[in-house]
Design a protein around this motif. Sequence first.
Motif, PDB file in Angstrom:
ATOM      1  N   VAL A  16       0.872  -1.176   0.000  1.00 56.71           N
ATOM      2  CA  VAL A  16       0.000   0.000   0.000  1.00 56.71           C
ATOM      3  C   VAL A  16       0.905   1.220   0.000  1.00 56.71           C
ATOM      4  O   VAL A  16       1.462   1.603   1.036  1.00 56.71           O
ATOM      5  CB  VAL A  16      -0.957   0.026   1.208  1.00 56.71           C
ATOM      6  CG1 VAL A  16      -2.002   1.128   1.026  1.00 56.71           C
ATOM      7  CG2 VAL A  16      -1.638  -1.322   1.397  1.00 56.71           C
ATOM      8  N   GLY A  46      -6.480   0.109   0.049  1.00 52.66           N
ATOM      9  CA  GLY A  46      -5.565  -0.799   0.743  1.00 52.66           C
ATOM     10  C   GLY A  46      -6.234  -1.460   1.935  1.00 52.66           C
ATOM     11  O   GLY A  46      -6.058  -2.652   2.172  1.00 52.66           O
ATOM     12  N   HIS A  47      -7.010  -0.669   2.674  1.00 57.31           N
ATOM     13  CA  HIS A  47      -7.732  -1.226   3.816  1.00 57.31           C
ATOM     14  C   HIS A  47      -8.702  -2.307   3.365  1.00 57.31           C
ATOM     15  O   HIS A  47      -8.800  -3.372   3.978  1.00 57.31           O
ATOM     16  CB  HIS A  47      -8.492  -0.130   4.568  1.00 57.31           C
ATOM     17  CG  HIS A  47      -9.442  -0.676   5.587  1.00 57.31           C
ATOM     18  ND1 HIS A  47     -10.785  -0.842   5.350  1.00 57.31           N
ATOM     19  CD2 HIS A  47      -9.215  -1.149   6.840  1.00 57.31           C
ATOM     20  CE1 HIS A  47     -11.359  -1.372   6.421  1.00 57.31           C
ATOM     21  NE2 HIS A  47     -10.426  -1.568   7.335  1.00 57.31           N
ATOM     22  N   LEU A  60       3.169  -1.152   4.261  1.00 52.81           N
ATOM     23  CA  LEU A  60       2.191  -0.074   4.389  1.00 52.81           C
ATOM     24  C   LEU A  60       2.873   1.269   4.590  1.00 52.81           C
ATOM     25  O   LEU A  60       3.590   1.467   5.568  1.00 52.81           O
ATOM     26  CB  LEU A  60       1.263  -0.371   5.574  1.00 52.81           C
ATOM     27  CG  LEU A  60       0.201   0.655   5.926  1.00 52.81           C
ATOM     28  CD1 LEU A  60      -0.856   0.740   4.832  1.00 52.81           C
ATOM     29  CD2 LEU A  60      -0.448   0.303   7.270  1.00 52.81           C
ATOM     30  N   GLY A  69      -1.959   5.702   6.701  1.00 56.79           N
ATOM     31  CA  GLY A  69      -1.548   4.346   7.008  1.00 56.79           C
ATOM     32  C   GLY A  69      -1.823   3.916   8.437  1.00 56.79           C
ATOM     33  O   GLY A  69      -2.226   2.776   8.685  1.00 56.79           O
ATOM     34  N   VAL A  85       2.771  -6.532   9.557  1.00 55.42           N
ATOM     35  CA  VAL A  85       2.771  -5.293   8.781  1.00 55.42           C
ATOM     36  C   VAL A  85       4.087  -4.562   8.968  1.00 55.42           C
ATOM     37  O   VAL A  85       4.515  -4.297  10.099  1.00 55.42           O
ATOM     38  CB  VAL A  85       1.602  -4.378   9.194  1.00 55.42           C
ATOM     39  CG1 VAL A  85       1.686  -3.035   8.467  1.00 55.42           C
ATOM     40  CG2 VAL A  85       0.264  -5.045   8.897  1.00 55.42           C
TER      41      VAL A  85
END
Length: 233
Positions: A16, A46-47, A60, A69, A85
Amino acid sequence: MGGKEVTRQDMRILIVEDDQDLAQQMAGGLTDAGYAVDVSEDGEDGHFLGDTEPYDAVILDLGLPVMDGASVLKKWRAAGKSMPVLILTARDSWTDKVEGLDAGADDYLTKPFIMEELLARLRALIRRSAGQTSSTLTCGPVLLDTRNGKVSVNGTAIKLTAQEFKLLSYMMHHEGKVVSRTELTEHIYDQDFDRDSNTIEVFVNRIRKKLGVPLIATVRGLGYRLEWVEENA
């Protein structure tokens, strides 16, 4: 159904990042390393992808349009999403890094960075999330090196195609667990690939034949389980 021989990594990654050049550079490097890669350019999209698709890790950026983000990550964690992440930030500020870590990030990388470091950090995150501490996975006589993509049985090198390696690596990261065909399909192909879960059985049979040892068991109606039973020795 054949494929080129592989000497790299595996698994499915979401990037992302709103900087298109950087996103494509990362996607290219990850694809070359054997990952299936999806790319999103804003926080909202992206979410959605991270919320609805299964990923083994996410890269991210903090400074995203539409939704930043940190907010994306907080929403994922609040919804129970536990994939590792790695946050990216161009801001050389401890407050931004702390914000990302407090939001639920597992690691961070400040831009600019070199691709080798990004790959190394991803490998470490995936290993830790799977309960592994080494880049080398073993199950009975089978050894799989996630750094260089090599597989051996009792010390003898085994040649696998790219998809065969991805499938075996995913199962070795989840040793002892029942993994469905759908789960395997979702993790070894990227979002844009025309997925067909029927090919999984073909890959599994090929891997069994190449390994020559009873490592992958079929669990009727559920999928497959990779496990070495001492009676096999």
